[in-house]
Design a protein around this motif. Structure first.
Motif, mmCIF file in Angstrom:
data_model
loop_
_atom_site.group_PDB
_atom_site.id
_atom_site.type_symbol
_atom_site.label_atom_id
_atom_site.label_comp_id
_atom_site.label_asym_id
_atom_site.label_seq_id
_atom_site.Cartn_x
_atom_site.Cartn_y
_atom_site.Cartn_z
ATOM 1 N N LYS A 133 0.790 -1.229 0.000
ATOM 2 C CA LYS A 133 0.000 0.000 0.000
ATOM 3 C C LYS A 133 0.828 1.287 0.000
ATOM 4 C CE LYS A 133 -3.797 -2.390 2.173
ATOM 5 N NZ LYS A 133 -4.462 -2.645 0.922
ATOM 6 N N LEU A 134 2.107 1.201 -0.320
ATOM 7 C CA LEU A 134 2.970 2.382 -0.279
ATOM 8 C C LEU A 134 3.151 2.940 -1.694
ATOM 9 C CD1 LEU A 134 4.611 4.134 1.679
ATOM 10 C CD2 LEU A 134 6.586 2.707 1.128
ATOM 11 N N LEU A 190 5.237 9.724 2.366
ATOM 12 C CA LEU A 190 4.230 9.987 3.382
ATOM 13 C C LEU A 190 4.082 11.451 3.805
ATOM 14 C CD1 LEU A 190 4.818 6.930 5.749
ATOM 15 C CD2 LEU A 190 3.214 7.156 3.848
ATOM 16 N N ILE A 191 5.136 12.249 3.676
ATOM 17 C CA ILE A 191 5.098 13.612 4.218
ATOM 18 C C ILE A 191 4.970 14.636 3.090
ATOM 19 C CG2 ILE A 191 6.330 15.317 5.609
ATOM 20 C CD1 ILE A 191 7.788 12.955 6.925
ATOM 21 N N GLY A 203 9.862 11.073 2.320
ATOM 22 C CA GLY A 203 9.691 10.060 3.358
ATOM 23 C C GLY A 203 8.984 8.832 2.811
ATOM 24 N N TYR A 204 9.690 8.081 1.964
ATOM 25 C CA TYR A 204 9.145 6.875 1.334
ATOM 26 C C TYR A 204 9.747 5.653 2.037
ATOM 27 C CZ TYR A 204 7.604 3.818 -2.463
ATOM 28 O OH TYR A 204 6.987 2.835 -3.196
ATOM 29 N N SER A 222 7.920 -2.906 4.054
ATOM 30 C CA SER A 222 8.127 -4.296 3.659
ATOM 31 C C SER A 222 8.543 -5.160 4.849
ATOM 32 C CB SER A 222 9.174 -4.369 2.550
ATOM 33 O OG SER A 222 8.671 -3.759 1.380
ATOM 34 N N LEU A 223 9.348 -4.595 5.744
ATOM 35 C CA LEU A 223 9.711 -5.336 6.950
ATOM 36 C C LEU A 223 8.494 -5.595 7.831
ATOM 37 C CD1 LEU A 223 13.165 -3.861 7.997
ATOM 38 C CD2 LEU A 223 12.650 -6.266 7.547
#
Length: 177
Positions: free
Chosen positions: A136-137, A141-142, A151-152, A158-159
């Motif tokens: 879902k990325l 994010l920022i 900020g990816y 994934s972790l």
């Protein structure tokens, strides 16, 4: 900025947990087949997601029966039908990941893939892997003042999916012991 990042990341983890729970269970079940049988779980991450391979094979709590899919000389380990593969890619349409997934499918090797599902580009990992978990990325994010984003956290996301698979698989495997 850090508060925004943490809030966004927490929300992102929650979406994965809530919306991908069934896929995580299915993926863990597929991987557990190799762990409780005579197979090996081969792990591969593309780009910086190769860090997950190290975590799964050499981390403080390695995944049972896990080995890197790609050897140091760049060749792929020889696989049997008892083996399973765990793939990580940024996006479901990544050309290298799709090519590898096609080969694994042709060879009838059970595969669990984690990537961001790109619904506008079908025919990716979501169709080729036996189980696909959507990270879902899609974007950083920022938000920045100029409208761009930064900020990816692809490796963190994934972790998170990896640990969800690992913990679920551990619960399943413990039932066979």
């Amino acid at each position: 900025m850090m508060k925004i990042f943490m809030t966004q990341l927490t929300g992102h983890f929650n979406r994965i947990h809530e919306q991908e729970e069934e896929a995580i269970e299915d993926g863990a079940r597929l991987l557990a087949q190799a762990a409780v049988g005579s197979g090996t779980i081969y792990v591969h991450g593309f780009g910086e997601l190769e860090g997950i391979t190290l975590e799964a094979t050499a981390g403080s709590n390695p995944l049972p029966s896990a080995k890197p899919l790609i050897l140091e000389d760049g060749t792929m380990n020889a696989l049997t039908d008892a083996d399973r593969v765990l793939l990580f890619s940024h996006r479901s349409n990544d050309k290298e990941a799709v090519e590898l997934a096609k080969k694994l499918r042709e060879d009838m090797i059970g595969t669990t893939a984690v990537s961001c599902y790109m619904k506008e580009e079908p025919g990716g990992l979501e169709e080729l892997a036996d189980v696909h978990i959507d990270s879902k990325l899609k974007k950083a994010l920022i938000p920045d003042e100029d409208g761009s984003r930064y900020g990816y956290p692809s490796l963190m996301t994934s972790l998170f999916a990896y640990y969800a698979l690992s913990f679920t698989m551990k619960e399943m495997v413990s039932e066979y012991e």
